[in-house]
Structures are given as structure tokens and as C-alpha cells.
Scaffold this motif. Sequence first.
Motif, PDB file in Angstrom:
ATOM      1  N   ALA A  21      90.596  47.959  13.925  1.00 54.40           N
ATOM      2  CA  ALA A  21      91.123  49.291  14.226  1.00 54.40           C
ATOM      3  C   ALA A  21      92.214  49.275  15.289  1.00 54.40           C
ATOM      4  O   ALA A  21      93.173  50.058  15.212  1.00 54.40           O
ATOM      5  CB  ALA A  21      89.989  50.210  14.664  1.00 54.40           C
ATOM      6  N   ILE A  22      92.114  48.420  16.291  1.00 55.61           N
ATOM      7  CA  ILE A  22      93.075  48.426  17.399  1.00 55.61           C
ATOM      8  C   ILE A  22      94.481  48.067  16.927  1.00 55.61           C
ATOM      9  O   ILE A  22      95.480  48.521  17.490  1.00 55.61           O
ATOM     10  CB  ILE A  22      92.631  47.458  18.532  1.00 55.61           C
ATOM     11  N   LEU A  23      94.578  47.275  15.853  1.00 55.10           N
ATOM     12  CA  LEU A  23      95.886  46.858  15.349  1.00 55.10           C
ATOM     13  C   LEU A  23      96.338  47.654  14.133  1.00 55.10           C
ATOM     14  O   LEU A  23      97.388  47.379  13.570  1.00 55.10           O
ATOM     15  CB  LEU A  23      95.871  45.363  15.019  1.00 55.10           C
ATOM     16  N   GLY A  24      95.531  48.626  13.725  1.00 54.94           N
ATOM     17  CA  GLY A  24      95.964  49.495  12.637  1.00 54.94           C
ATOM     18  C   GLY A  24      95.071  49.446  11.424  1.00 54.94           C
ATOM     19  O   GLY A  24      94.786  48.378  10.892  1.00 54.94           O
ATOM     20  N   CYS A  25      94.606  50.630  11.012  1.00 55.14           N
ATOM     21  CA  CYS A  25      93.838  50.751   9.778  1.00 55.14           C
ATOM     22  C   CYS A  25      94.243  52.073   9.137  1.00 55.14           C
ATOM     23  O   CYS A  25      95.301  52.611   9.456  1.00 55.14           O
ATOM     24  CB  CYS A  25      92.343  50.682  10.065  1.00 55.14           C
ATOM     25  N   ASP A  26      93.446  52.620   8.247  1.00 56.10           N
ATOM     26  CA  ASP A  26      93.827  53.856   7.568  1.00 56.10           C
ATOM     27  C   ASP A  26      93.986  55.036   8.530  1.00 56.10           C
ATOM     28  O   ASP A  26      94.734  55.967   8.251  1.00 56.10           O
ATOM     29  CB  ASP A  26      92.786  54.215   6.507  1.00 56.10           C
ATOM     30  N   THR A  27      93.284  55.021   9.637  1.00 59.73           N
ATOM     31  CA  THR A  27      93.323  56.166  10.564  1.00 59.73           C
ATOM     32  C   THR A  27      93.927  55.834  11.923  1.00 59.73           C
ATOM     33  O   THR A  27      94.014  56.706  12.781  1.00 59.73           O
ATOM     34  CB  THR A  27      91.902  56.714  10.790  1.00 59.73           C
ATOM     35  N   THR A  28      94.327  54.609  12.144  1.00 61.05           N
ATOM     36  CA  THR A  28      94.949  54.236  13.420  1.00 61.05           C
ATOM     37  C   THR A  28      96.297  53.569  13.157  1.00 61.05           C
ATOM     38  O   THR A  28      96.484  52.895  12.150  1.00 61.05           O
ATOM     39  CB  THR A  28      94.061  53.275  14.231  1.00 61.05           C
ATOM     40  N   PHE A  56      84.228  49.508  23.203  1.00 57.71           N
ATOM     41  CA  PHE A  56      84.359  50.229  21.935  1.00 57.71           C
ATOM     42  C   PHE A  56      83.122  50.078  21.049  1.00 57.71           C
ATOM     43  O   PHE A  56      83.040  50.708  20.000  1.00 57.71           O
ATOM     44  CB  PHE A  56      85.603  49.733  21.191  1.00 57.71           C
ATOM     45  N   ASN A  57      82.190  49.257  21.464  1.00 58.59           N
ATOM     46  CA  ASN A  57      80.975  49.061  20.687  1.00 58.59           C
ATOM     47  C   ASN A  57      79.740  49.590  21.406  1.00 58.59           C
ATOM     48  O   ASN A  57      78.616  49.265  21.039  1.00 58.59           O
ATOM     49  CB  ASN A  57      80.786  47.578  20.360  1.00 58.59           C
ATOM     50  N   SER A 120      93.866  54.637  21.597  1.00 55.79           N
ATOM     51  CA  SER A 120      92.571  54.064  21.971  1.00 55.79           C
ATOM     52  C   SER A 120      91.422  54.998  21.606  1.00 55.79           C
ATOM     53  O   SER A 120      90.367  54.550  21.130  1.00 55.79           O
ATOM     54  CB  SER A 120      92.543  53.762  23.472  1.00 55.79           C
ATOM     55  N   LEU A 121      91.632  56.296  21.813  1.00 56.35           N
ATOM     56  CA  LEU A 121      90.594  57.261  21.471  1.00 56.35           C
ATOM     57  C   LEU A 121      90.359  57.305  19.961  1.00 56.35           C
ATOM     58  O   LEU A 121      89.222  57.426  19.499  1.00 56.35           O
ATOM     59  CB  LEU A 121      90.975  58.649  21.992  1.00 56.35           C
ATOM     60  N   ARG A 122      91.428  57.182  19.178  1.00 53.07           N
ATOM     61  CA  ARG A 122      91.272  57.153  17.719  1.00 53.07           C
ATOM     62  C   ARG A 122      90.554  55.881  17.275  1.00 53.07           C
ATOM     63  O   ARG A 122      89.743  55.902  16.340  1.00 53.07           O
ATOM     64  CB  ARG A 122      92.642  57.263  17.031  1.00 53.07           C
ATOM     65  N   VAL A 123      90.844  54.783  17.947  1.00 57.08           N
ATOM     66  CA  VAL A 123      90.166  53.521  17.637  1.00 57.08           C
ATOM     67  C   VAL A 123      88.664  53.657  17.888  1.00 57.08           C
ATOM     68  O   VAL A 123      87.836  53.253  17.057  1.00 57.08           O
ATOM     69  CB  VAL A 123      90.749  52.366  18.474  1.00 57.08           C
ATOM     70  N   TYR A 124      88.317  54.219  19.022  1.00 58.49           N
ATOM     71  CA  TYR A 124      86.902  54.392  19.373  1.00 58.49           C
ATOM     72  C   TYR A 124      86.196  55.275  18.347  1.00 58.49           C
ATOM     73  O   TYR A 124      85.091  54.950  17.877  1.00 58.49           O
ATOM     74  CB  TYR A 124      86.795  55.006  20.760  1.00 58.49           C
ATOM     75  N   LEU A 125      86.829  56.390  17.977  1.00 53.86           N
ATOM     76  CA  LEU A 125      86.238  57.297  16.997  1.00 53.86           C
ATOM     77  C   LEU A 125      86.052  56.602  15.657  1.00 53.86           C
ATOM     78  O   LEU A 125      85.009  56.752  15.008  1.00 53.86           O
ATOM     79  CB  LEU A 125      87.121  58.530  16.824  1.00 53.86           C
ATOM     80  N   LYS A 128      83.132  54.230  15.686  1.00 53.45           N
ATOM     81  CA  LYS A 128      81.885  54.990  15.636  1.00 53.45           C
ATOM     82  C   LYS A 128      81.621  55.537  14.226  1.00 53.45           C
ATOM     83  O   LYS A 128      80.478  55.584  13.768  1.00 53.45           O
ATOM     84  CB  LYS A 128      81.936  56.139  16.644  1.00 53.45           C
ATOM     85  N   GLN A 129      82.680  55.952  13.542  1.00 52.08           N
ATOM     86  CA  GLN A 129      82.524  56.457  12.179  1.00 52.08           C
ATOM     87  C   GLN A 129      82.058  55.347  11.235  1.00 52.08           C
ATOM     88  O   GLN A 129      81.172  55.558  10.403  1.00 52.08           O
ATOM     89  CB  GLN A 129      83.839  57.054  11.685  1.00 52.08           C
TER      90      GLN A 129
END
Length: 218
Positions: A21-28, A56-57, A120-125, A128-129
Motif C-alpha cells: 500500500a505505501i508504494l501504491g495500490c488501487d486506493t493509494t 500500520f499493523n 499515510s492515512l490512506r495507507v493505514y485505512l 485495516k480494510q
Amino acid sequence: MKKVKEQLSDDVCHDLLFLHAILGCDTTSRVHGIGKAAALKKYANSLHFREQAKVFNSPSTVDDIVVAGENALVSLYGGKPGEKLDGMRYQRYCEKLATNSSQIQPQNLPPTSAAARHHSLRVYLQVKQWKGENEGMSLEDYGWKVTEGQVLPRMSDLPASPESLLQMIRCNCSSDCASARCTCRKHGLECSPACGQCRGTACTNSPIQFDEDDSQDE
């Protein structure tokens, strides 16, 4: 999958969602120029980077997420513990300005701290999702905003540049800026280097003016 897990190690598997997620996925957002392999390598070689992944975990406050996210990005961009993204961005900009003959591309610079905060907040969310632990978490508290019914990423909470720069007035006079048609003179400002023709030095509205007699004597 078991063989892949054995090769990656239990620690990597535990933090794999964060690394993705930190380097980019569908929502980051994707971090320009840094691939997933670089994150795995950094994870293997940097204890400081691994410590940020732990935030983040586990249940973490917004402040802890923001700090850990910036530290992780600093590490991925080759910075040292304690450095800040804004300082790195300025340093890289100066380095490129001194060596580049072409226009500097912003995507080649580290992100600002303000942009990293929401990333960072989007990565954390997202982590968690994926883990099914996002119950009660509001999108708007974790890097998103709702505009006209659409959910959009919140890029930054700061303007693109200082307000004084955004509101800077400049003229493009072809004459000596002596008339009220000069935008700078009209607003009671002296011409500056940002002005199109005079550059703040070759007109009657310049902050530095030379006496014709003095220039002839020279």
C-alpha cells in the motif's frame, strides 16, 4: 503459496500489506520511481524502516501514523533517520537545478510532508480494510474527502505555494511602466524580476533606478 511465504519470511509476510500500500495500490497513490522490490530490499536492510511498518499493523493514533508514514517515505527515498521530506525535497530540487539543463519534473522529487500525511492515512485505512479491522473508521478521517457524492483523495491541506506568491502581481509592459496601465504601478507595487519585459530593473517603476547623468558619467 507456502513456498513463497518461506522465501519471504514471516516478518515480511506480516508487513506485506503495508509494503504494497505505501508504494501504491488501487486506493493509494503510486510513489514515482520506487518499485515494490525496492521496498522489500529496504525492509530487509533497514531496522528503522521495519519499525515504521509496525505502526500500520497495530492500533495507532493519527499522529503516530503521520510520523511513521513520513519516516517510511524518507527511508524509501534514501534519507537518514531524522530527516524530513520537505528538507529532502528542497535539497533534491537544488541539486537538480544545478545540474539539469531542462525543466525539473515535480514527480521526480520527494513528496511534501503535507501530501505524505494524507497518503499515510490512506495507507493505514487500506491495510485495516484488507485485514477486516476497519469497522467504525471514517473515510474522511483517513485521507479522503466526499465532494458532490464522489469519494476523492485529499492531496494536501496546504496551498500549492505561499499566499503572497499566489497573489503576486506582475506586469508585461512594453513601455517604461510609467503609465497607470502598468499593473504593478496601478496596485502601488514596484516592478519585480517576475515582470515580463522590464524584469524589475529597466523601467521607471523599478526599485533600483539610475540617474541618467550618473550613467552618462560612467
